[in-house]
Design a protein around this motif. Structure first.
Motif, mmCIF file in Angstrom:
data_model
loop_
_atom_site.group_PDB
_atom_site.id
_atom_site.type_symbol
_atom_site.label_atom_id
_atom_site.label_comp_id
_atom_site.label_asym_id
_atom_site.label_seq_id
_atom_site.Cartn_x
_atom_site.Cartn_y
_atom_site.Cartn_z
ATOM 1 N N ARG A 1 -39.593 9.821 47.378
ATOM 2 C CA ARG A 1 -38.520 9.142 46.910
ATOM 3 C C ARG A 1 -37.541 8.999 48.086
ATOM 4 O O ARG A 1 -37.281 9.738 48.771
ATOM 5 C CB ARG A 1 -37.628 10.550 45.919
ATOM 6 N N GLY A 2 -37.068 7.796 48.206
ATOM 7 C CA GLY A 2 -36.106 7.401 49.127
ATOM 8 C C GLY A 2 -35.637 5.964 49.211
ATOM 9 O O GLY A 2 -36.080 5.178 48.372
ATOM 10 N N LEU A 3 -34.921 5.681 50.090
ATOM 11 C CA LEU A 3 -34.416 4.163 50.211
ATOM 12 C C LEU A 3 -35.117 3.714 51.646
ATOM 13 O O LEU A 3 -35.261 4.336 52.626
ATOM 14 C CB LEU A 3 -32.831 4.327 50.399
ATOM 15 N N HIS A 4 -35.487 2.364 51.273
ATOM 16 C CA HIS A 4 -36.383 1.774 52.335
ATOM 17 C C HIS A 4 -35.917 0.335 52.705
ATOM 18 O O HIS A 4 -35.257 -0.258 51.876
ATOM 19 C CB HIS A 4 -37.891 1.903 52.264
ATOM 20 N N GLY B 1 -32.738 -9.740 49.225
ATOM 21 C CA GLY B 1 -32.427 -10.540 50.617
ATOM 22 C C GLY B 1 -33.022 -9.862 51.776
ATOM 23 O O GLY B 1 -33.408 -8.594 51.658
ATOM 24 N N ALA B 2 -33.065 -10.459 52.870
ATOM 25 C CA ALA B 2 -33.729 -9.814 53.993
ATOM 26 C C ALA B 2 -32.997 -8.278 54.478
ATOM 27 O O ALA B 2 -33.685 -7.528 54.947
ATOM 28 C CB ALA B 2 -33.764 -10.600 55.221
ATOM 29 N N ASN B 3 -31.701 -8.098 54.275
ATOM 30 C CA ASN B 3 -30.979 -7.233 54.396
ATOM 31 C C ASN B 3 -30.886 -5.971 53.495
ATOM 32 O O ASN B 3 -30.099 -5.189 53.554
ATOM 33 C CB ASN B 3 -29.687 -7.542 55.226
ATOM 34 N N ASP B 4 -31.480 -6.403 52.455
ATOM 35 C CA ASP B 4 -31.175 -5.440 51.095
ATOM 36 C C ASP B 4 -32.035 -4.277 51.424
ATOM 37 O O ASP B 4 -33.072 -4.181 52.128
ATOM 38 C CB ASP B 4 -31.495 -6.035 49.919
ATOM 39 N N ARG B 5 -31.741 -3.244 50.864
ATOM 40 C CA ARG B 5 -32.609 -1.801 50.737
ATOM 41 C C ARG B 5 -33.261 -1.707 49.255
ATOM 42 O O ARG B 5 -32.660 -2.179 48.287
ATOM 43 C CB ARG B 5 -31.773 -0.652 51.046
ATOM 44 N N VAL B 6 -34.349 -0.889 49.202
ATOM 45 C CA VAL B 6 -35.199 -0.745 48.001
ATOM 46 C C VAL B 6 -35.177 0.568 47.909
ATOM 47 O O VAL B 6 -35.601 1.416 48.838
ATOM 48 C CB VAL B 6 -36.505 -1.480 48.067
ATOM 49 N N ALA B 7 -35.015 1.235 46.514
ATOM 50 C CA ALA B 7 -35.316 2.471 46.186
ATOM 51 C C ALA B 7 -36.817 2.699 45.761
ATOM 52 O O ALA B 7 -37.320 2.284 44.985
ATOM 53 C CB ALA B 7 -34.431 2.830 45.022
ATOM 54 N N ALA C 1 -31.490 -1.097 45.604
ATOM 55 C CA ALA C 1 -30.820 -0.030 46.053
ATOM 56 C C ALA C 1 -29.292 -0.113 44.987
ATOM 57 O O ALA C 1 -28.932 0.681 44.767
ATOM 58 C CB ALA C 1 -30.477 0.180 47.387
ATOM 59 N N SER C 2 -29.168 -1.476 44.893
ATOM 60 C CA SER C 2 -27.736 -1.670 44.093
ATOM 61 C C SER C 2 -28.120 -1.064 42.749
ATOM 62 O O SER C 2 -26.878 -1.072 41.986
ATOM 63 C CB SER C 2 -27.662 -3.163 44.005
ATOM 64 N N ILE C 3 -29.336 -0.995 42.192
ATOM 65 C CA ILE C 3 -29.453 -0.576 40.739
ATOM 66 C C ILE C 3 -29.772 0.877 40.879
ATOM 67 O O ILE C 3 -29.238 1.569 39.924
ATOM 68 C CB ILE C 3 -30.666 -1.123 40.374
ATOM 69 N N LEU C 4 -30.054 1.350 41.731
ATOM 70 C CA LEU C 4 -30.583 2.769 42.129
ATOM 71 C C LEU C 4 -30.212 3.276 43.499
ATOM 72 O O LEU C 4 -31.085 3.439 44.407
ATOM 73 C CB LEU C 4 -31.959 3.197 41.695
ATOM 74 N N PRO C 5 -28.966 3.672 43.743
ATOM 75 C CA PRO C 5 -28.646 3.845 45.044
ATOM 76 C C PRO C 5 -28.820 5.260 45.412
ATOM 77 O O PRO C 5 -29.101 5.630 46.672
ATOM 78 C CB PRO C 5 -27.182 3.851 45.103
ATOM 79 N N ASP C 6 -29.228 6.094 44.399
ATOM 80 C CA ASP C 6 -29.706 7.440 44.699
ATOM 81 C C ASP C 6 -30.889 7.867 44.222
ATOM 82 O O ASP C 6 -31.067 8.578 43.246
ATOM 83 C CB ASP C 6 -28.399 8.197 44.437
#
Length: 256
Positions: free
Chosen positions: A116-119, A132-138, A160-165
């Motif tokens: 589980r994590g952000l990448h 986008g290239a600078n976005d993060r993914v959960a 990550a904007s949908i699931l930041p945690d």
């Protein structure tokens, strides 16, 4: 059990290769209940002596049953009839979560978390989620079990904007999304056959190479935004996926 494995049982030359006959005979005994889950088969040397078949033939017939999940081999203990897994029918017309599916059946749900994590997103996640290239993914990866039996491996990716945690997801991902007002309302799902690799097979408690179902789902919000990209592997011996088909309108049939 000894009368299952007599030379006379393999005396018909028109019944196919001998290892196939052995495979079929054991499989039929399992299906009829004559061999029960947990029953121990005779060792290879003894089985060859009982049947009059060569050890190579016996090994080939038994290995086919192990590969199909009907037998299990335990190092130092022998070969056993595998535990029965209740087959579950899953409708494809509803967008539901694993937790909801099992809850409707009155079954207990467990999750074994793998990650589980952000990448930073991988290229396929960028494409599937429209990032986008600078976005993060959960990313969420876990083995889903019901009543103690592992049934599926889920690997979900969300913006990550949908699931930041992602660490906040304990049981149902869809329950978390619903609480945030971002639960998907529709999805496109693709199902294909797969043979499970060694690592995934070990996680699901089946032999390497066992049949599985690979399911890829892309889910959407009412606005059309992609909210989820999930790749799952289901045990092929535990799931039947069902869909209701209806006759096409007459106007469409006339143009077929």
């Amino acid at each position: 059990m000894s009368d299952l494995f007599t030379p006379e049982a393999f005396a018909d030359p028109g019944a196919g290769p001998l290892y196939v006959q052995l495979h079929r005979r054991i499989a039929e005994a399992i299906a009829s209940g004559r061999l029960q889950p947990g029953d121990n088969l005779p060792p290879e040397r003894e089985l060859a002596a009982l049947t009059g078949l060569s050890r190579v033939t016996v090994r080939k017939g038994v290995e086919a049953l192990v590969a199909s999940g009907q037998l299990v081999q335990r190092r130092g203990s022998g070969t056993f009839v595998a535990p029965r897994v209740e087959r579950l029918e899953q409708a494809l017309s509803l967008l539901t979560s694993f937790t909801e599916d099992m809850g409707r059946r009155g079954r207990r749900v467990e999750s074994r978390w793998l990650a589980r994590g952000l990448h930073a997103p991988a290229p396929e996640e960028v494409m599937a989620l429209g990032l986008g290239a600078n976005d993060r993914v959960a990313r969420l990866a876990r083995v889903r079990s019901s009543d103690g039996t592992p049934l599926a491996i889920e690997r979900a990716s969300l913006p990550a904007s949908i699931l930041p945690d992602p660490e906040g997801v304990e049981a149902s991902l869809y329950a978390v999304l619903e609480a945030r007002g971002t639960r998907p309302v529709r999805a496109v799902q693709r199902i294909s056959a797969a043979n499970l690799g060694a690592r995934d097979a070990d996680l699901l408690g089946v032999p390497p190479g066992a049949a599985g179902l690979r399911i890829e789902r892309v889910s959407y919000l009412p606005s059309g935004q992609v909210v989820e990209f999930t790749r799952s592997l289901y045990r092929g011996d535990a799931y039947d996926f069902a869909v209701e088909l209806k006759l096409a309108p007459e106007a469409e049939r006339n143009h077929a």
